[in-house]
Design a protein around this motif. Sequence first.
Motif, mmCIF file in Angstrom:
data_model
loop_
_atom_site.group_PDB
_atom_site.id
_atom_site.type_symbol
_atom_site.label_atom_id
_atom_site.label_comp_id
_atom_site.label_asym_id
_atom_site.label_seq_id
_atom_site.Cartn_x
_atom_site.Cartn_y
_atom_site.Cartn_z
ATOM 1 N N GLY A 176 3.373 4.493 -12.968
ATOM 2 C CA GLY A 176 3.173 3.874 -11.660
ATOM 3 C C GLY A 176 3.048 2.369 -11.749
ATOM 4 N N GLY A 177 2.307 1.884 -12.737
ATOM 5 C CA GLY A 177 2.138 0.444 -12.881
ATOM 6 C C GLY A 177 3.427 -0.260 -13.214
ATOM 7 N N LEU B 199 0.231 -10.763 -5.204
ATOM 8 C CA LEU B 199 -0.501 -10.012 -4.189
ATOM 9 C C LEU B 199 0.021 -8.585 -4.077
ATOM 10 C CD1 LEU B 199 -2.515 -9.838 -1.824
ATOM 11 C CD2 LEU B 199 -0.712 -10.781 -0.352
ATOM 12 N N ILE B 200 1.331 -8.416 -4.076
ATOM 13 C CA ILE B 200 1.913 -7.079 -3.965
ATOM 14 C C ILE B 200 1.605 -6.253 -5.209
ATOM 15 C CG2 ILE B 200 4.089 -5.815 -3.785
ATOM 16 C CD1 ILE B 200 5.171 -8.093 -2.088
ATOM 17 N N ILE B 201 1.656 -6.863 -6.390
ATOM 18 C CA ILE B 201 1.305 -6.135 -7.616
ATOM 19 C C ILE B 201 -0.139 -5.651 -7.543
ATOM 20 C CG2 ILE B 201 0.873 -6.403 -10.084
ATOM 21 C CD1 ILE B 201 3.282 -8.220 -10.238
ATOM 22 N N PHE B 202 -1.048 -6.522 -7.155
ATOM 23 C CA PHE B 202 -2.469 -6.182 -7.104
ATOM 24 C C PHE B 202 -2.722 -5.029 -6.125
ATOM 25 C CE2 PHE B 202 -6.703 -6.847 -5.222
ATOM 26 C CZ PHE B 202 -7.497 -6.733 -6.360
ATOM 27 N N VAL B 203 -2.202 -5.165 -4.919
ATOM 28 C CA VAL B 203 -2.446 -4.140 -3.898
ATOM 29 C C VAL B 203 -1.718 -2.849 -4.254
ATOM 30 C CG1 VAL B 203 -2.166 -3.560 -1.464
ATOM 31 C CG2 VAL B 203 -2.817 -5.879 -2.122
ATOM 32 N N GLY B 204 -0.484 -2.952 -4.735
ATOM 33 C CA GLY B 204 0.280 -1.748 -5.066
ATOM 34 C C GLY B 204 -0.338 -0.961 -6.202
ATOM 35 N N ASP C 201 6.358 -8.205 -19.033
ATOM 36 C CA ASP C 201 6.766 -7.523 -17.800
ATOM 37 C C ASP C 201 6.283 -8.282 -16.567
ATOM 38 O OD1 ASP C 201 7.940 -5.468 -19.260
ATOM 39 O OD2 ASP C 201 6.052 -4.352 -19.384
ATOM 40 N N ILE C 202 5.069 -8.797 -16.628
ATOM 41 C CA ILE C 202 4.531 -9.558 -15.498
ATOM 42 C C ILE C 202 5.282 -10.876 -15.337
ATOM 43 C CG2 ILE C 202 2.463 -10.666 -14.569
ATOM 44 C CD1 ILE C 202 0.806 -8.581 -16.017
ATOM 45 N N TRP C 203 5.548 -11.542 -16.440
ATOM 46 C CA TRP C 203 6.303 -12.791 -16.359
ATOM 47 C C TRP C 203 7.706 -12.561 -15.817
ATOM 48 C CZ3 TRP C 203 4.146 -17.224 -16.099
ATOM 49 C CH2 TRP C 203 2.985 -17.514 -16.806
ATOM 50 N N MET C 204 8.320 -11.461 -16.217
ATOM 51 C CA MET C 204 9.660 -11.153 -15.709
ATOM 52 C C MET C 204 9.610 -10.854 -14.227
ATOM 53 S SD MET C 204 12.724 -11.122 -16.711
ATOM 54 C CE MET C 204 14.241 -10.801 -15.816
ATOM 55 N N SER C 205 8.562 -10.180 -13.785
ATOM 56 C CA SER C 205 8.406 -9.904 -12.353
ATOM 57 C C SER C 205 8.256 -11.203 -11.565
ATOM 58 C CB SER C 205 7.184 -9.005 -12.131
ATOM 59 O OG SER C 205 7.001 -8.717 -10.769
ATOM 60 N N ILE D 244 0.822 -1.217 0.000
ATOM 61 C CA ILE D 244 0.000 0.000 0.000
ATOM 62 C C ILE D 244 0.856 1.268 0.000
ATOM 63 C CG2 ILE D 244 -1.686 1.325 1.322
ATOM 64 C CD1 ILE D 244 -2.968 -1.311 2.149
ATOM 65 N N PRO D 245 1.745 1.462 0.992
ATOM 66 C CA PRO D 245 2.558 2.686 0.935
ATOM 67 C C PRO D 245 3.496 2.733 -0.253
ATOM 68 C CG PRO D 245 3.330 1.231 2.679
ATOM 69 C CD PRO D 245 2.044 0.664 2.185
ATOM 70 N N PHE D 246 3.960 1.582 -0.727
ATOM 71 C CA PHE D 246 4.850 1.602 -1.886
ATOM 72 C C PHE D 246 4.101 2.088 -3.113
ATOM 73 C CE2 PHE D 246 7.098 -0.086 -5.520
ATOM 74 C CZ PHE D 246 8.420 0.195 -5.198
ATOM 75 N N GLY D 247 2.892 1.571 -3.339
ATOM 76 C CA GLY D 247 2.105 2.046 -4.476
ATOM 77 C C GLY D 247 1.782 3.516 -4.380
ATOM 78 N N VAL D 248 1.500 3.982 -3.164
ATOM 79 C CA VAL D 248 1.198 5.396 -2.960
ATOM 80 C C VAL D 248 2.424 6.258 -3.246
ATOM 81 C CG1 VAL D 248 0.583 7.116 -1.233
ATOM 82 C CG2 VAL D 248 -0.650 4.944 -1.319
#
Length: 286
Positions: free
Chosen positions: A112-113, A182-187, A218-222, A85-89
Amino acid sequence: MATEFADSAAATAPPPTLRQTISRNFFDTIVSALRTFGRAVDVANQSVTGACTDLVRGQFQWREALLQAWRLVTVTAIPAVLIAIPFGVIVSVQIGNLIHTLGADSLVGAAGGLGVIKQGAPMATGFLLGGAGAAAIAADLGARTIREEIDALNTMGINPIHRLVIPRMAAMLLVAPLLNILIIFVGVLAGYAVAITGQGVTPGSYWATFGSFTQVADIWMSLLKAVIFGFLVVVIACQRGLEAKGGPRGVADGVNAAVVLSVVAIVVVNLVLTQVTAMFLPVRLA
């Protein structure tokens, strides 16, 4: 007589200079680091080959692996949300302010994404697994080592790599990509909420630019980064735990070493992977 002569010669020899002392300590540190790296590579090699052998023979410990995976989830899931959450913000605010200055507010979603997907999520996953996950694994195996359970397994002809390390490796490789998702979704959701409420970005433009610049690669690399980081963490944690000695103090030292080495390894490997990704998968408009 010869022994007495050698002792007297050593007693009369001049003390080592500061340069000699530093050189010897530096050399000893390098040699010790290389030996530790070699033992870690040996643990990784035995774990990978042993896992393949267990799968072929039908002896893989699925129940133990799932139990270890659940333990990792319980110690990392909530911290992952609290970090995402704070990282995405932060990413949305900092990049949004820069883009707003340039007059390209519609690109907030893309910037941001991509920041969360390509760097934030795998790094946060690695640090969580290297912190909570590595500490839990190193403490567990270290306690077993000082209680001489590892020696008992070897005496009974049971390989500790197959019994203890491989299930934890499988659990880590299973949890790492799930935690990354989970982190991608929330961020991304946190960045989206800040962009549309505090920066005046419309929802349509945010998701349009996000979808235009973000590729499936990009998602696969992540996810690949998260798996690599998880593999590094579990190898380092298991190696430090199995080599713990000196009682409870040795377990604590092993846990500290596992966490520090995991974080350093993640940072170094992420730098290399980022350079390789920039060369072969540059950012482009889909």
